[in-house]
Design an enzyme around this catalytic site. Structure first.
Site, short mmCIF file in Angstrom:
data_model
loop_
_atom_site.label_atom_id
_atom_site.label_comp_id
_atom_site.label_asym_id
_atom_site.label_seq_id
_atom_site.Cartn_x
_atom_site.Cartn_y
_atom_site.Cartn_z
N HIS A 90 0.82 -1.21 0.00
CA HIS A 90 0.00 0.00 0.00
C HIS A 90 0.86 1.26 0.00
O HIS A 90 2.01 1.25 0.46
CB HIS A 90 -0.93 0.00 1.20
CG HIS A 90 -1.97 -1.07 1.13
ND1 HIS A 90 -3.03 -1.14 2.00
CD2 HIS A 90 -2.14 -2.12 0.27
CE1 HIS A 90 -3.79 -2.17 1.70
NE2 HIS A 90 -3.26 -2.78 0.65
N GLU A 92 0.71 3.97 1.80
CA GLU A 92 1.13 4.39 3.14
C GLU A 92 2.30 3.54 3.63
O GLU A 92 3.23 4.07 4.26
CB GLU A 92 -0.02 4.26 4.15
CG GLU A 92 -1.26 5.04 3.79
CD GLU A 92 -2.30 4.23 3.05
OE1 GLU A 92 -3.49 4.42 3.30
OE2 GLU A 92 -1.92 3.39 2.19
N CYS A 116 -6.54 1.72 5.26
CA CYS A 116 -7.13 0.47 5.70
C CYS A 116 -6.65 0.19 7.13
O CYS A 116 -5.82 0.92 7.68
CB CYS A 116 -6.72 -0.67 4.76
SG CYS A 116 -4.96 -1.12 4.87
N CYS A 119 -2.75 -0.35 7.41
CA CYS A 119 -2.02 0.92 7.26
C CYS A 119 -2.25 1.83 8.46
O CYS A 119 -1.34 2.52 8.91
CB CYS A 119 -2.41 1.61 5.96
SG CYS A 119 -1.76 0.75 4.51
#
Length: 173
Positions: A90, A92, A116, A119
């Site tokens: 991801h 992040e 999410c 993260c």
């Protein structure tokens, strides 16, 4: 194009950069970008994608896993089968991997999509003070908001933000 002399506010400026970073993603399902900001200084940018040296989804296809989740519909709960791609890291996560902890202390993260759960956990332990996002991500929303609140990390939703013309077609699905 006529220049009206008005400058973009800082939130718009940094979210524009996050969206620009998302255009580097080769994910077919969701393009996400993130930037790290200390004050008004840009410290790093990242996007979601396969680990370095590995084929991405456009080259090798999505790596889909299926899982079941309990969802509530009005007056009943139901198990729903969901699919997600596990090929990508991801945005992040990449941002945290490629920035220094000392730079993150007290900083803000601008991310195109609400983080999410995974993260959010990583961001909660990263030293940042704020997450600013544009697109909502409803999965685990309550848990994400709770952990951010418990860790004294401000979550701000830029609901009135408009994706820059020319980028919108590349990042929307």
């Amino acid at each position: 194009m006529k220049n009206t002399g008005r400058r973009k506010d800082w939130d718009t400026y940094f979210m524009d950069i996050a969206y620009m970073a998302s255009t580097r993603s080769r994910c077919h399902r969701r393009k996400v970008g993130a930037v790290l900001v200390q004050g008004k200084k840009l410290l790093g940018s990242a996007y979601n994608g396969a680990p370095m040296g590995m084929p991405d989804c456009s080259e090798a296809g999505c790596m889909i896993v299926e899982q079941y989740e309990m969802e509530t519909f009005e007056d009943r709960q139901e198990m729903v089968k969901k699919q997600r791609c596990v090929r990508t890291i991801h945005a992040e996560q990449n941002l945290l991997l490629f920035t220094d902890r000392r730079d993150r202390e007290g900083s803000s993260v601008y991310v195109t999509d609400q983080p999410c759960w995974t993260c959010a956990n990583m961001l909660a332990n990263s030293g940042i003070k704020e997450v600013v996002y544009h697109r909502e991500y409803n999965k685990d929303r309550e848990k994400v908001e709770h952990i951010m609140h418990e860790c004294n990390i401000v979550m701000r939703h830029l609901s009135n933000y408009v994706i820059p013309v020319g980028i919108e077609a590349d990042v929307m699905h």
